[in-house]
Design a protein around this motif. Sequence first.
Motif, mmCIF file in Angstrom:
data_model
loop_
_atom_site.group_PDB
_atom_site.id
_atom_site.type_symbol
_atom_site.label_atom_id
_atom_site.label_comp_id
_atom_site.label_asym_id
_atom_site.label_seq_id
_atom_site.Cartn_x
_atom_site.Cartn_y
_atom_site.Cartn_z
ATOM 1 N N TYR A 112 0.834 -1.191 0.000
ATOM 2 C CA TYR A 112 0.000 0.000 0.000
ATOM 3 C C TYR A 112 0.881 1.258 0.000
ATOM 4 O O TYR A 112 1.862 1.339 0.747
ATOM 5 C CB TYR A 112 -0.910 0.005 1.222
ATOM 6 C CG TYR A 112 -1.754 1.254 1.354
ATOM 7 C CD1 TYR A 112 -2.930 1.394 0.632
ATOM 8 C CD2 TYR A 112 -1.365 2.291 2.198
ATOM 9 C CE1 TYR A 112 -3.705 2.537 0.734
ATOM 10 C CE2 TYR A 112 -2.130 3.438 2.314
ATOM 11 C CZ TYR A 112 -3.299 3.558 1.589
ATOM 12 O OH TYR A 112 -4.055 4.686 1.699
ATOM 13 N N GLU A 137 -2.612 4.407 -6.155
ATOM 14 C CA GLU A 137 -3.068 3.560 -5.056
ATOM 15 C C GLU A 137 -4.527 3.860 -4.746
ATOM 16 O O GLU A 137 -4.891 5.000 -4.459
ATOM 17 C CB GLU A 137 -2.213 3.803 -3.812
ATOM 18 C CG GLU A 137 -2.617 2.969 -2.606
ATOM 19 C CD GLU A 137 -2.461 1.478 -2.856
ATOM 20 O OE1 GLU A 137 -3.511 0.791 -2.936
ATOM 21 O OE2 GLU A 137 -1.311 1.010 -2.982
ATOM 22 N N THR A 138 -5.377 2.837 -4.788
ATOM 23 C CA THR A 138 -6.802 2.995 -4.490
ATOM 24 C C THR A 138 -7.264 2.005 -3.432
ATOM 25 O O THR A 138 -8.466 1.841 -3.218
ATOM 26 C CB THR A 138 -7.650 2.826 -5.770
ATOM 27 O OG1 THR A 138 -7.347 1.568 -6.387
ATOM 28 C CG2 THR A 138 -7.363 3.938 -6.762
ATOM 29 N N GLY A 139 -6.309 1.358 -2.753
ATOM 30 C CA GLY A 139 -6.652 0.408 -1.707
ATOM 31 C C GLY A 139 -6.726 1.059 -0.339
ATOM 32 O O GLY A 139 -6.909 2.276 -0.217
ATOM 33 N N THR A 140 -6.560 0.268 0.695
ATOM 34 C CA THR A 140 -6.622 0.763 2.076
ATOM 35 C C THR A 140 -5.431 0.247 2.860
ATOM 36 O O THR A 140 -4.920 -0.857 2.604
ATOM 37 C CB THR A 140 -7.922 0.319 2.764
ATOM 38 O OG1 THR A 140 -8.015 -1.113 2.728
ATOM 39 C CG2 THR A 140 -9.134 0.927 2.079
ATOM 40 N N GLN A 195 -4.909 -2.071 9.340
ATOM 41 C CA GLN A 195 -5.190 -1.517 10.665
ATOM 42 C C GLN A 195 -4.722 -2.474 11.747
ATOM 43 O O GLN A 195 -4.861 -3.699 11.615
ATOM 44 C CB GLN A 195 -6.693 -1.245 10.814
ATOM 45 C CG GLN A 195 -7.273 -0.295 9.787
ATOM 46 C CD GLN A 195 -6.724 1.114 9.927
ATOM 47 O OE1 GLN A 195 -6.414 1.576 11.026
ATOM 48 N NE2 GLN A 195 -6.605 1.817 8.800
ATOM 49 N N GLY A 245 0.407 5.219 0.484
ATOM 50 C CA GLY A 245 -0.478 6.315 0.844
ATOM 51 C C GLY A 245 0.033 7.654 0.373
ATOM 52 O O GLY A 245 1.017 7.762 -0.367
ATOM 53 N N ASP A 283 -1.699 -4.637 4.554
ATOM 54 C CA ASP A 283 -2.412 -3.664 3.730
ATOM 55 C C ASP A 283 -3.289 -4.364 2.705
ATOM 56 O O ASP A 283 -3.038 -5.508 2.305
ATOM 57 C CB ASP A 283 -1.420 -2.770 2.982
ATOM 58 C CG ASP A 283 -0.513 -1.992 3.917
ATOM 59 O OD1 ASP A 283 -0.968 -1.665 5.014
ATOM 60 O OD2 ASP A 283 0.637 -1.728 3.527
ATOM 61 N N GLU A 284 -4.337 -3.639 2.285
ATOM 62 C CA GLU A 284 -5.164 -4.084 1.160
ATOM 63 C C GLU A 284 -4.853 -3.175 -0.023
ATOM 64 O O GLU A 284 -5.577 -2.237 -0.316
ATOM 65 C CB GLU A 284 -6.643 -4.025 1.543
ATOM 66 C CG GLU A 284 -7.054 -4.965 2.652
ATOM 67 C CD GLU A 284 -6.933 -6.437 2.242
ATOM 68 O OE1 GLU A 284 -7.043 -6.721 1.022
ATOM 69 O OE2 GLU A 284 -6.717 -7.274 3.133
#
Length: 429
Positions: free
Chosen positions: A174, A210-213, A216, A176, A221-222
């Motif tokens: 991921y 990047e369009t995932g998340t 947590q 960000g 990561d997704e």
Amino acid sequence: MKRINFLLLSLMLIASGSTIFAQEKESELTIKAQLRPRAEYRHGVISPMGEDSKASSFISNRARLSVGFDNGFLALGASAQDVSVWGERPQIDGYPRTSGINEAWAKIYKDGYFLQLGRQQLTYDDDRILGTLDWHQAGRFHDALKAGYENTNNKIHLILAYNQHTQKVNTGTYYGSGGQPYKAMQTAWYQYDTKENFALSLLLMNLGFETGTAGQNGAPDEAKTSHMQTIGTNLSYKINDLSLYGTVYFQTGKNRAEQDVSAYMFAAKGQYNFSPIFSAALGLDYLSGQKQNNEKATNFDPLYGTHHKFYGAMDYFYASPFGNRGLVDFYGSLIFKPANKLTIDLTYHNFTSQQPITYGVDMDNKGLGSEIDLTVTYPIRPYIVLQGGYSMMFGTDAFFEIKGGSKDRTQNWMFLSLNVNPTIFKAKF
């Protein structure tokens, strides 16, 4: 101290080894420095003045030191810089947050083929899509690999980039916000240039966003990537004292919001030299905007170009947010060179949005207003350039609807800059 000595010894071995394996020419070491203070008076630049707004003034500064090495087979480039505003930092500054590395790359080349990797500036054609953004004190860089082939009339480049924030361990890929504006990039560029009066280039860029998340509580990561393609051409043609330029780009694929993209832009410019001291230019920039009730993203994104070079010096459009209605910029320039070295450029812009702007009671309007830009440039020496400018915007109701501010306030801006950029050391060995 042992580490420093080891590093110096390693660099000497690399340089000497490169010389042994490539005896094309003498090794050359160059050191350049740049100091560029710029004073600005801001009374509506970037963001229009509102009813209660007050003017701002400051002096920003770029201090840059660049080192280059070239032995005919291996070239190295590194550039460190400090970008700040006078008074921003304390006299005793233990943590200089304004300093950084602008460039750090290595290039291997032979018989027209080359491979360059590391932190580097990317500038292509007229800087419309990829530019150095030199107007900004910090400039722009990419962490990338660039390979290609060049001869007298042809150039072909391939650029590859892949970005991450940290050296991750078992947590995915991921990427960000806060770093480069894309996760991955692949770009192919070709140019044919007669070196006399005609040049044609083609560009194909594939950007991964990047369009995932993010994961947590320690979970992986997704990661997910959307890809958008930009395809276009750039032409220039010169007939005696007339120079013609044209640009067309299309965008497709999916953007950062995972929307399907169908956007375009085109630009045309003609400049005629009436005499050695006077020339004039006319041009049009046309960038598509978002159509109402359309599921696709139809607004063109000029990406990583030098937007200050286009769309007006007050940076209202693309250099700063203004919505997604697109832009039509019809402009004319008068360029005077009344004395040795002195250049006076007076440019008029007429702005309209490509798509209607709704405001008030069911009112649709496209007219945004006019901007006048005056720039005066005088090179005191080849390495010392004095430049100043004044700009004023005459906005419409539609302009203030999308940019904010008050129509009752004057919107203007002034700057004065001194660019000192000498080569302070150059040696062959």
